[in-house]
Design an enzyme around this catalytic site. Structure first.
Site, PDB file in Angstrom:
ATOM      1  N   LYS A 178     -36.303  20.664  19.731  1.00  0.00           N
ATOM      2  CA  LYS A 178     -36.325  21.525  21.077  1.00  0.00           C
ATOM      3  C   LYS A 178     -35.715  20.749  22.131  1.00  0.00           C
ATOM      4  CE  LYS A 178     -38.570  22.032  24.638  1.00  0.00           C
ATOM      5  NZ  LYS A 178     -37.516  22.406  25.292  1.00  0.00           N
ATOM      6  N   GLU A 253     -41.237   8.586  24.331  1.00  0.00           N
ATOM      7  CA  GLU A 253     -40.239   7.617  25.152  1.00  0.00           C
ATOM      8  C   GLU A 253     -40.453   7.955  26.573  1.00  0.00           C
ATOM      9  OE1 GLU A 253     -38.911   5.149  24.155  1.00  0.00           O
ATOM     10  OE2 GLU A 253     -38.970   5.156  21.988  1.00  0.00           O
ATOM     11  N   CYS A 287     -33.905   6.462  32.175  1.00  0.00           N
ATOM     12  CA  CYS A 287     -35.294   5.893  32.256  1.00  0.00           C
ATOM     13  C   CYS A 287     -35.159   4.438  32.384  1.00  0.00           C
ATOM     14  CB  CYS A 287     -35.921   6.292  30.906  1.00  0.00           C
ATOM     15  SG  CYS A 287     -34.684   5.944  29.519  1.00  0.00           S
ATOM     16  N   GLU A 387     -41.354   6.585  39.577  1.00  0.00           N
ATOM     17  CA  GLU A 387     -39.971   6.772  39.300  1.00  0.00           C
ATOM     18  C   GLU A 387     -39.426   7.908  39.917  1.00  0.00           C
ATOM     19  OE1 GLU A 387     -39.624   8.927  35.378  1.00  0.00           O
ATOM     20  OE2 GLU A 387     -38.207   7.375  34.707  1.00  0.00           O
TER      21      GLU A 387
HETATM   22  P1  NAD Z   1     -40.250  16.414  30.885  1.00  0.00           P
HETATM   23  O1  NAD Z   1     -41.236  15.867  30.400  1.00  0.00           O
HETATM   24  O2  NAD Z   1     -40.225  17.506  31.794  1.00  0.00           O
HETATM   25  O3  NAD Z   1     -39.439  17.545  29.581  1.00  0.00           O
HETATM   26  C1  NAD Z   1     -38.788  16.824  28.428  1.00  0.00           C
HETATM   27  C2  NAD Z   1     -38.910  17.766  27.218  1.00  0.00           C
HETATM   28  O4  NAD Z   1     -40.237  18.308  27.186  1.00  0.00           O
HETATM   29  C3  NAD Z   1     -38.228  18.938  27.678  1.00  0.00           C
HETATM   30  O5  NAD Z   1     -37.608  19.393  26.435  1.00  0.00           O
HETATM   31  C4  NAD Z   1     -39.336  20.066  28.306  1.00  0.00           C
HETATM   32  O6  NAD Z   1     -39.043  21.468  27.760  1.00  0.00           O
HETATM   33  C5  NAD Z   1     -40.513  19.620  27.129  1.00  0.00           C
HETATM   34  N1  NAD Z   1     -41.666  20.156  27.512  1.00  0.00           N
HETATM   35  C6  NAD Z   1     -42.276  20.377  28.763  1.00  0.00           C
HETATM   36  N2  NAD Z   1     -43.457  20.789  28.696  1.00  0.00           N
HETATM   37  C7  NAD Z   1     -43.901  20.681  27.260  1.00  0.00           C
HETATM   38  C8  NAD Z   1     -45.142  20.872  26.782  1.00  0.00           C
HETATM   39  N3  NAD Z   1     -46.367  21.415  27.225  1.00  0.00           N
HETATM   40  N4  NAD Z   1     -45.207  20.555  25.424  1.00  0.00           N
HETATM   41  C9  NAD Z   1     -44.121  20.095  24.596  1.00  0.00           C
HETATM   42  N5  NAD Z   1     -42.832  20.065  25.176  1.00  0.00           N
HETATM   43  C10 NAD Z   1     -42.798  20.100  26.751  1.00  0.00           C
HETATM   44  O7  NAD Z   1     -38.732  15.572  31.191  1.00  0.00           O
HETATM   45  P2  NAD Z   1     -37.582  15.748  31.915  1.00  0.00           P
HETATM   46  O8  NAD Z   1     -37.392  15.970  33.378  1.00  0.00           O
HETATM   47  O9  NAD Z   1     -36.575  16.551  30.723  1.00  0.00           O
HETATM   48  O10 NAD Z   1     -36.864  14.208  31.762  1.00  0.00           O
HETATM   49  C11 NAD Z   1     -37.017  13.372  32.582  1.00  0.00           C
HETATM   50  C12 NAD Z   1     -38.161  12.182  32.300  1.00  0.00           C
HETATM   51  O11 NAD Z   1     -37.778  11.659  30.875  1.00  0.00           O
HETATM   52  C13 NAD Z   1     -38.457  10.913  33.078  1.00  0.00           C
HETATM   53  O12 NAD Z   1     -39.431  10.601  33.394  1.00  0.00           O
HETATM   54  C14 NAD Z   1     -37.425   9.780  32.373  1.00  0.00           C
HETATM   55  O13 NAD Z   1     -37.835   8.456  32.504  1.00  0.00           O
HETATM   56  C15 NAD Z   1     -37.767  10.308  30.863  1.00  0.00           C
HETATM   57  N6  NAD Z   1     -36.999   9.694  29.836  1.00  0.00           N
HETATM   58  C16 NAD Z   1     -37.256   8.455  29.063  1.00  0.00           C
HETATM   59  C17 NAD Z   1     -36.362   8.022  28.215  1.00  0.00           C
HETATM   60  C18 NAD Z   1     -36.629   6.745  27.086  1.00  0.00           C
HETATM   61  O14 NAD Z   1     -36.309   6.630  26.305  1.00  0.00           O
HETATM   62  N7  NAD Z   1     -37.898   6.254  27.495  1.00  0.00           N
HETATM   63  C19 NAD Z   1     -34.998   8.564  28.267  1.00  0.00           C
HETATM   64  C20 NAD Z   1     -34.963   9.435  29.054  1.00  0.00           C
HETATM   65  C21 NAD Z   1     -35.757  10.204  29.675  1.00  0.00           C
END
Ligand code: NAD
Length: 480
Positions: A178, A253, A287, A387
């Site tokens: 997803k 992550e 990130c 962040e």
């Molecule tokens: P997000 O948590 O809003 O979304 C990430 C994913 O989770 C999306 O596909 C979203 O649709 C899904 N999601 C949302 N609600 C959910 C639920 N209730 N159940 C299951 N899935 C759900 O994050 P974002 O805005 O897409 O990304 C930014 C964040 O990601 C930042 O905090 C960044 O630091 C982090 N990030 C971490 C890494 C790493 O490797 N550590 C890499 C890139 C981004």
């Protein structure tokens, strides 16, 4: 019916990829995809629902019966095929990352290439990983955990998909991906690439949809054994909590607020470009971004001057332009988030060294912010603790090496860190005291065999190479 249709200049996507075929969405909700450089709709996507998700899980479950029993050699062959077919799509994947996400050209290609390298790294990791070990009358095998759900963020779509898929395939797991609902065009290009690799039907399934619908079904469904997630802390926590009901294994992550320690013996002609690359890579939507620059008080004024000069080369603009260093934010929401933090920094008394609030001149149509450097920041300020996920760097002064280490570790996050200095022994000593999953010395660099993942709120578990594969395996012992 083709999966992407052109209606005028708007592309339309109405299918999911399930059991090796493009299937019309059961879900009916439609979402527009907006181009970050001008705020115009470029695509209309039909989002999947719980029924689409359950179909994908059923396909993955059915394929798991035979895929979990494939030999190491068969999986190594699949990894090589994946590597080749994704490599064949490198130009398309880069172009669509620039268009849909606004990733700057020079960085977008690096992201795609590191995704491709993940297959080679998994191949090497799998070769080195003993899947069966015996002693006396005991045999231990590492078994694939089951159907894995891969849930990803929008900021490096190609990399996350390749990384998670490579580890899952190496382990013998089948998957339901997803991707972020904001990345359907990038995902579609990736699906074309994976489709050409000839995996058995049902090993790789993709449902595009909302986290609260498709993601939630994956987390709650008892036929999913593992969630590999990249995204925010809040959603990671919810996945861990909700996944507990069906005893999900989780790899999370999450976010970061990474420190870059500039030691007092650093050569600024090298250290400043490194610090800026760490802070502003992927337009700050990374990130790992090194968003806290820790500077010795004795060199503060010199560093401020050098930063001001170096920032002139940090051009903002059209991400397709190969000379541009910082592109737009991905969405209006992300633009507003970054602006609110710049505002907060000013309100809390930080000094705007470069940048500030509002659009850069001439770039009012897209989601562009001014790359901003704050001086006079203390580590307890909001801009030093939270962040931001945008091109905002905070300069924090320190007196001694010990104080630098203390400030660096004074964060709820622990994903990535950097140490910049001339004396390598000293840089290594400092690196060894940082509480982070990865520390780079003197430059942003990568090694696809090295683990990736966070301490503290930055996550749970590791990805890449052998570490990534182990996250999709459970140990089983047979004792005679
Ligand atoms: P997000 O948590 O809003 O979304 C990430 C994913 O989770 C999306 O596909 C979203 O649709 C899904 N999601 C949302 N609600 C959910 C639920 N209730 N159940 C299951 N899935 C759900 O994050 P974002 O805005 O897409 O990304 C930014 C964040 O990601 C930042 O905090 C960044 O630091 C982090 N990030 C971490 C890494 C790493 O490797 N550590 C890499 C890139 C981004």
């Amino acid at each position: 019916m083709p999966a992407i249709m052109e209606k005028g200049t708007i592309k339309t996507l109405t299918t999911h990829y399930i059991d090796g075929a493009f299937i019309e969405s059961h879900g009916r909700q439609v979402m527009d995809i907006i181009k970050p450089t001008n705020g115009q709709a470029i695509a209309r996507v039909t989002l999947g629902d719980e029924e689409d998700t359950r179909r994908a899980i059923a396909a993955a479950k059915s394929a798991f019966a035979s895929f979990s029993r494939t030999s190491k050699e068969e999986r190594l062959l699949y990894l090589r095929q994946l590597h080749k077919s994704v490599f064949d799509h490198v130009d398309d994947l880069t172009a669509v990352m620039i268009e849909e996400y606004g990733g700057v050209a020079q960085f977008a290609r690096l992201i795609v290439e590191s995704g491709i390298n993940a297959f080679a790294a998994a191949e090497k990791g799998l070769q080195e990983l003993p899947l069966t070990q015996s002693w006396g009358k005991t045999t231990v095998t590492l078994e694939p955990v089951g159907v894995a759900a891969l849930i990803t963020a929008w900021n490096a779509n190609a990399l996350f998909i390749c990384l998670k898929l490579a580890s899952a395939v190496a382990a013998g797991c089948t998957v339901v991906l997803k991707p972020s609902e904001m990345s359907p065009l990038q995902t579609r290009t990736m699906v074309d690439a994976v489709n050409a690799a000839g995996l058995p039907k049902g090993v790789f399934n993709v449902v595009t949809g909302l986290g609260s619908v498709v993601g939630a079904e994956l987390v709650r469904n008892p036929d999913v054994a593992k969630i590999s997630f990249t995204g925010s802390v809040a959603v990671g926590q919810q996945i861990m909590r909700d996944g507990a009901a069906t005893m999900k294994r989780v790899t999370l992550e999450l976010g970061g607020k990474s420190p870059t320690i500039l030691l007092d013996d650093a050569a600024l002609d090298k250290a400043i470009p490194s610090a800026l690359t760490l802070a502003f890579m992927n337009s700050g939507q990374a990130c790992a971004a090194g968003t806290r620059l820790l500077v010795p008080k004795s060199r503060l004024e010199e560093v401020k001057r050098a930063l001001r000069d170096a920032m002139r080369a940090f051009t903002v603009g059209d991400p397709a332009d190969p000379n541009v260093m910082v592109g737009p934010m991905v969405s209006q929401k992300q633009y507003e988030r970054v602006e609110s933090y710049i505002h907060k920094g000013i309100e809390e008394g930080a000094e705007v060294l470069v940048g500030g609030e509002g659009h850069p001149k001439g770039l009012e149509a897209g989601y562009y912010v001014k790359p901003t450097v704050f001086a006079n920041v203390t580590n307890d300020m909001t801009i030093a603790q939270e962040e931001i996920f945008g091109p905002v760097l905070s300069l924090i002064a320190y007196d001694s090496e010990d104080e630098a280490i203390r400030i660096a570790n004074d964060s709820k996050y622990g994903l990535h860190s950097a140490v910049l200095g001339t004396d390598l022994q000293r840089a290594r000593r400092v690196a060894s005291q940082l509480r982070a999953g990865r520390v780079v010395i003197n430059n942003m660099t990568d090694d696809p065999q090295a683990p990736w993942g966070g301490f503290k709120y930055s996550g749970v578990g590791r990805e890449y190479g052998r570490y990534g594969i182990e996250a999709f395996l459970d140990a089983k012992a047979i004792l005679e």
